[in-house]
Enzyme design. Structure first.
Site, PDB file in Angstrom:
ATOM      1  N   TYR A  27     -40.002  24.705 103.213  1.00 17.45           N
ATOM      2  CA  TYR A  27     -39.216  23.722 103.962  1.00 17.45           C
ATOM      3  C   TYR A  27     -37.829  23.661 103.340  1.00 17.45           C
ATOM      4  CZ  TYR A  27     -40.517  19.965 100.513  1.00 17.45           C
ATOM      5  OH  TYR A  27     -40.723  19.210  99.389  1.00 17.45           O
ATOM      6  N   THR A  28     -36.867  23.182 104.167  1.00 18.00           N
ATOM      7  CA  THR A  28     -35.483  23.178 103.682  1.00 18.00           C
ATOM      8  C   THR A  28     -35.231  22.086 102.651  1.00 18.00           C
ATOM      9  OG1 THR A  28     -34.917  21.840 105.608  1.00 18.00           O
ATOM     10  CG2 THR A  28     -34.494  24.224 105.751  1.00 18.00           C
ATOM     11  N   GLU A  91     -37.579  29.474 106.407  1.00 18.99           N
ATOM     12  CA  GLU A  91     -37.341  28.069 106.078  1.00 18.99           C
ATOM     13  C   GLU A  91     -37.604  27.214 107.315  1.00 18.99           C
ATOM     14  OE1 GLU A  91     -36.345  26.425 103.352  1.00 18.99           O
ATOM     15  OE2 GLU A  91     -35.525  27.964 101.992  1.00 18.99           O
ATOM     16  N   HIS A 133     -43.990  28.577  99.275  1.00 12.47           N
ATOM     17  CA  HIS A 133     -43.141  28.695  98.086  1.00 12.47           C
ATOM     18  C   HIS A 133     -43.838  28.116  96.852  1.00 12.47           C
ATOM     19  CE1 HIS A 133     -38.741  28.217  96.464  1.00 12.47           C
ATOM     20  NE2 HIS A 133     -39.419  29.132  95.814  1.00 12.47           N
ATOM     21  N   ASP A 143     -42.972  23.023  98.319  1.00 16.36           N
ATOM     22  CA  ASP A 143     -42.888  23.353  99.743  1.00 16.36           C
ATOM     23  C   ASP A 143     -43.756  24.545 100.140  1.00 16.36           C
ATOM     24  OD1 ASP A 143     -40.883  24.890  98.220  1.00 16.36           O
ATOM     25  OD2 ASP A 143     -40.096  25.569 100.133  1.00 16.36           O
TER      26      ASP A 143
HETATM   27 ZN   LIG Z   1     -38.723  26.873  99.161  1.00 13.35          ZN
END
Ligand SMILES: [Zn+2]
Length: 232
Positions: A27-28, A91, A133, A143
């Site tokens: 995620y951003t 993302e 990630h 994330d």
């Molecule tokens: Zn990340």
């Protein structure tokens, strides 16, 4: 049929050193999609991803798949460091745990699934290499987190979702062994080593999303052993 991603070229990439065999989802973690896109294209930030998907399903491509984007940073999986050189990074726009983590809307996931399917068709990426990630950097990252619909992706043929093995041993030695078999960096493997607990937290955010407390328990062990049965 989703439209092809629109281009917004990032300068933050270089040459790959290995074939693509991993897909990493993020995620951003920023307040807005615009802020995230600006940062991922800012030469001073030195970060990027191949794709960004907004919450309404709008998809952007920032880096060619043949190039190395800079999305995962210091990372490790199955004993190999630095996954950027061999991975594609996507993302998903979401404020993240810092700015108000919230569910990923259906429109966003409906855009993600065909994008992932196309990537998996173009590259030899085994299902066990479709990861978050946090899986590859458990000491630094959370994330895409426990609200990300990994089970739905697994049902769509993207990544793995196990059938629990109810007789699995929930004690640390067995859990540590299985986390390492899956690919996590468990540090020394000693329960006193924070690396082991953080690896379990990352596993739980991905494959046992109800509770991610880093405590070995029957439910986590059952999911973990089920995952091992799929890949080992
Ligand atoms: Zn990340």
């Amino acid at each position: 049929m989703n439209p092809a991603p629109r281009w917004r070229a990032s300068p933050n990439f270089d040459d790959r050193e290995a074939p693509v065999d991993m897909l990493i989802l993020h995620y951003t973690g920023m307040k807005t999609a615009a802020a995230a896109l600006d940062r991922l294209c800012d030469p001073d930030a030195r970060v990027s991803a191949h794709y960004v998907i907004e919450e309404d399903g709008t998809a952007w491509q920032l880096v060619e798949e043949e190039r190395r984007a800079w999305h995962a940073g210091v990372s490790r999986w199955r004993g190999a460091p630095l996954v950027n050189g061999r991975s594609i990074g996507i993302e998903l726009v979401n404020p993240g745990h810092e700015f108000g983590y919230r569910p990923f809307p259906a429109a966003q996931i409906d855009a993600l699934i065909p994008l992932c399917r196309g990537i998996l068709a173009r590259h030899a990426i085994p299902p066990r290499h479709v990861l978050g990630h946090a899986d590859v950097a458990p000491a630094r990252k959370e994330d895409p987190g426990e609200l990300f619909p990994w089970q739905a992706l697994g049902a769509a043929g993207i990544g793995l979702w196990p059938t629990p093995a109810p007789d699995a041993d929930p004690a640390w030695p067995a859990v540590a062994r299985d986390l390492a078999l899956v690919g996590y960096d468990i540090g020394s493997g000693d329960p006193a080593d924070p690396a082991l607990r953080l690896a379990l937290v990352a596993f739980q955010r991905h494959w046992r999303q109800r509770l991610w407390d880093g405590q070995p328990d029957r439910e986590s062990a059952a999911q973990l052993a089920g995952l091992c049965a799929l890949i080992c």
